[in-house]
Design a protein around this motif. Structure first.
Motif, PDB file in Angstrom:
ATOM      1  N   ASP A   1      42.095  40.407 -76.831  1.00 50.08           N
ATOM      2  CA  ASP A   1      40.684  40.668 -77.118  1.00 50.08           C
ATOM      3  C   ASP A   1      39.874  39.380 -77.011  1.00 50.08           C
ATOM      4  O   ASP A   1      38.769  39.370 -76.445  1.00 50.08           O
ATOM      5  CB  ASP A   1      40.540  41.267 -78.519  1.00 50.08           C
ATOM      6  CG  ASP A   1      41.191  42.635 -78.632  1.00 50.08           C
ATOM      7  OD1 ASP A   1      40.460  43.633 -78.640  1.00 50.08           O
ATOM      8  OD2 ASP A   1      42.434  42.707 -78.696  1.00 50.08           O
ATOM      9  N   ILE A   2      40.428  38.296 -77.559  1.00 51.89           N
ATOM     10  CA  ILE A   2      39.747  37.002 -77.475  1.00 51.89           C
ATOM     11  C   ILE A   2      39.646  36.542 -76.026  1.00 51.89           C
ATOM     12  O   ILE A   2      38.607  36.037 -75.587  1.00 51.89           O
ATOM     13  CB  ILE A   2      40.495  35.953 -78.324  1.00 51.89           C
ATOM     14  CG1 ILE A   2      40.542  36.403 -79.791  1.00 51.89           C
ATOM     15  CG2 ILE A   2      39.828  34.584 -78.199  1.00 51.89           C
ATOM     16  CD1 ILE A   2      41.356  35.499 -80.683  1.00 51.89           C
ATOM     17  N   LEU A   3      40.726  36.741 -75.275  1.00 51.84           N
ATOM     18  CA  LEU A   3      40.722  36.367 -73.857  1.00 51.84           C
ATOM     19  C   LEU A   3      39.686  37.167 -73.079  1.00 51.84           C
ATOM     20  O   LEU A   3      38.985  36.628 -72.212  1.00 51.84           O
ATOM     21  CB  LEU A   3      42.113  36.583 -73.270  1.00 51.84           C
ATOM     22  CG  LEU A   3      42.309  36.234 -71.788  1.00 51.84           C
ATOM     23  CD1 LEU A   3      41.996  34.766 -71.543  1.00 51.84           C
ATOM     24  CD2 LEU A   3      43.728  36.563 -71.349  1.00 51.84           C
ATOM     25  N   PHE A   4      39.561  38.464 -73.396  1.00 56.51           N
ATOM     26  CA  PHE A   4      38.581  39.316 -72.726  1.00 56.51           C
ATOM     27  C   PHE A   4      37.153  38.853 -73.028  1.00 56.51           C
ATOM     28  O   PHE A   4      36.309  38.783 -72.126  1.00 56.51           O
ATOM     29  CB  PHE A   4      38.781  40.762 -73.180  1.00 56.51           C
ATOM     30  CG  PHE A   4      37.829  41.743 -72.582  1.00 56.51           C
ATOM     31  CD1 PHE A   4      37.862  42.040 -71.237  1.00 56.51           C
ATOM     32  CD2 PHE A   4      36.883  42.374 -73.374  1.00 56.51           C
ATOM     33  CE1 PHE A   4      36.975  42.946 -70.673  1.00 56.51           C
ATOM     34  CE2 PHE A   4      35.993  43.279 -72.832  1.00 56.51           C
ATOM     35  CZ  PHE A   4      36.038  43.575 -71.480  1.00 56.51           C
ATOM     36  N   ILE A   5      36.892  38.531 -74.290  1.00 54.13           N
ATOM     37  CA  ILE A   5      35.559  38.040 -74.672  1.00 54.13           C
ATOM     38  C   ILE A   5      35.268  36.712 -73.979  1.00 54.13           C
ATOM     39  O   ILE A   5      34.160  36.500 -73.465  1.00 54.13           O
ATOM     40  CB  ILE A   5      35.468  37.885 -76.199  1.00 54.13           C
ATOM     41  CG1 ILE A   5      35.580  39.257 -76.877  1.00 54.13           C
ATOM     42  CG2 ILE A   5      34.154  37.212 -76.603  1.00 54.13           C
ATOM     43  CD1 ILE A   5      35.650  39.202 -78.387  1.00 54.13           C
ATOM     44  N   ALA A   6      36.269  35.812 -73.957  1.00 54.89           N
ATOM     45  CA  ALA A   6      36.078  34.505 -73.330  1.00 54.89           C
ATOM     46  C   ALA A   6      35.822  34.646 -71.830  1.00 54.89           C
ATOM     47  O   ALA A   6      34.964  33.957 -71.269  1.00 54.89           O
ATOM     48  CB  ALA A   6      37.306  33.633 -73.582  1.00 54.89           C
ATOM     49  N   LEU A   7      36.556  35.548 -71.177  1.00 57.40           N
ATOM     50  CA  LEU A   7      36.399  35.726 -69.739  1.00 57.40           C
ATOM     51  C   LEU A   7      35.028  36.323 -69.400  1.00 57.40           C
ATOM     52  O   LEU A   7      34.365  35.887 -68.444  1.00 57.40           O
ATOM     53  CB  LEU A   7      37.512  36.637 -69.207  1.00 57.40           C
ATOM     54  CG  LEU A   7      37.667  36.743 -67.685  1.00 57.40           C
ATOM     55  CD1 LEU A   7      37.854  35.365 -67.068  1.00 57.40           C
ATOM     56  CD2 LEU A   7      38.834  37.652 -67.333  1.00 57.40           C
TER      57      LEU A   7
END
Length: 268
Positions: free
Chosen positions: A233-239
């Motif tokens: 989820d954090i990776l998706f938000i960051a991307l």
């Protein structure tokens, strides 16, 4: 939702649907306040690349959704383009008045629509219906009776489509043996609608009885599937945030059209 067309699975498939929906709402309100044309153009282009790289669905299905969303975006902007106001007229035929200002603003609206559409397609192609409702029940405390009812209703759609196909095939055989006047116009519609409604009302009643007997109530219950939050989820938000930042930097240093604020409606 489109599991039968899936070819690959990426990390976005495991991102919690609540994260996707929340980020989609934030993105929607963000693009409303983007008035720089090149910035919006870059966001749309990068969101399209984002969709193509991570949806994992068959190419022809993805392109079908992309084509439909682009067509809808262009059609939705035509009223602003054809009947807009401005001082630099490009084409004037009768009540149609296309100006530089109206063309730029209309295309800008189309880009906004495409951006949200591409993000929405990405969510649809990387989310399972079951996990959507499980996540809503576990994290947003949606009542199980409501969630399971919606889940059952969605599962009924392919059953209804299958019933319609079977009914049409049966009627096509029957129509070969009766006079044509018996299935013209509204009669043909009645032959489809009435049996289809009666069949699906019976199936829906059977489903509701089965759900009641198995204890689909609003009380506390355990879940076979869990929809947790994770580092993905954090990776998706960051991307997604990185796409916005990259689009901003590109618009500042590598402008494509040199169109500034669309509210001014001029280049430069």
């Amino acid at each position: 939702m489109f599991e039968q067309w899936k070819k690959q699975y990426h990390f976005i498939d495991d991102v919690n649907i609540i994260t996707k929906l929340f980020l989609g709402i934030v993105l929607f309100f963000f693009v409303i306040f983007v008035h720089h044309f090149d910035f919006m153009l870059y966001i749309t282009m990068l969101m399209l690349i984002y969709l193509l790289l991570f949806n994992g669905t068959q190419y022809k299905i993805t392109m079908l959704f992309i084509t439909l969303s682009m067509a809808f975006a262009i059609l939705s902007s035509l009223f602003m383009i054809l009947y807009g106001k401005g001082s630099h007229t490009l084409l004037h035929i009768g009540f149609i008045n296309i100006t530089t200002e109206s063309l730029i603003r209309g295309l800008h609206v189309a880009l906004r629509t495409m951006t949200i559409s591409f993000y929405g397609i990405l969510i649809a192609l990387t989310s399972q219906v079951v996990m959507i409702f499980y996540s809503l029940m576990q994290h947003l405390k949606v009542k199980p009776k409501i969630a399971y009812a919606f889940m059952a209703a969605i599962r009924m759609v392919p059953i209804m489509v299958s019933s319609l196909i079977q009914l049409r095939r049966s009627l096509s055989i029957r129509y070969q043996m009766i006079d044509r006047s018996n299935y013209r116009g509204f009669k043909r519609i009645k032959h489809l609608i009435i049996p289809l409604l009666s069949q699906n009302i019976r199936k829906a009643h059977q489903l509701s009885v089965a759900m009641e007997s198995k204890g689909f109530e609003d009380g506390p219950r355990t879940y076979y599937y869990y929809a947790p939050f994770s580092y993905k989820d954090i990776l998706f938000i960051a991307l997604t945030t990185g796409i916005i930042l990259l689009a901003y930097v590109a618009a500042q240093y590598i402008p494509i059209t040199n169109i500034g604020d669309v509210r001014l409606g001029r280049i430069g």
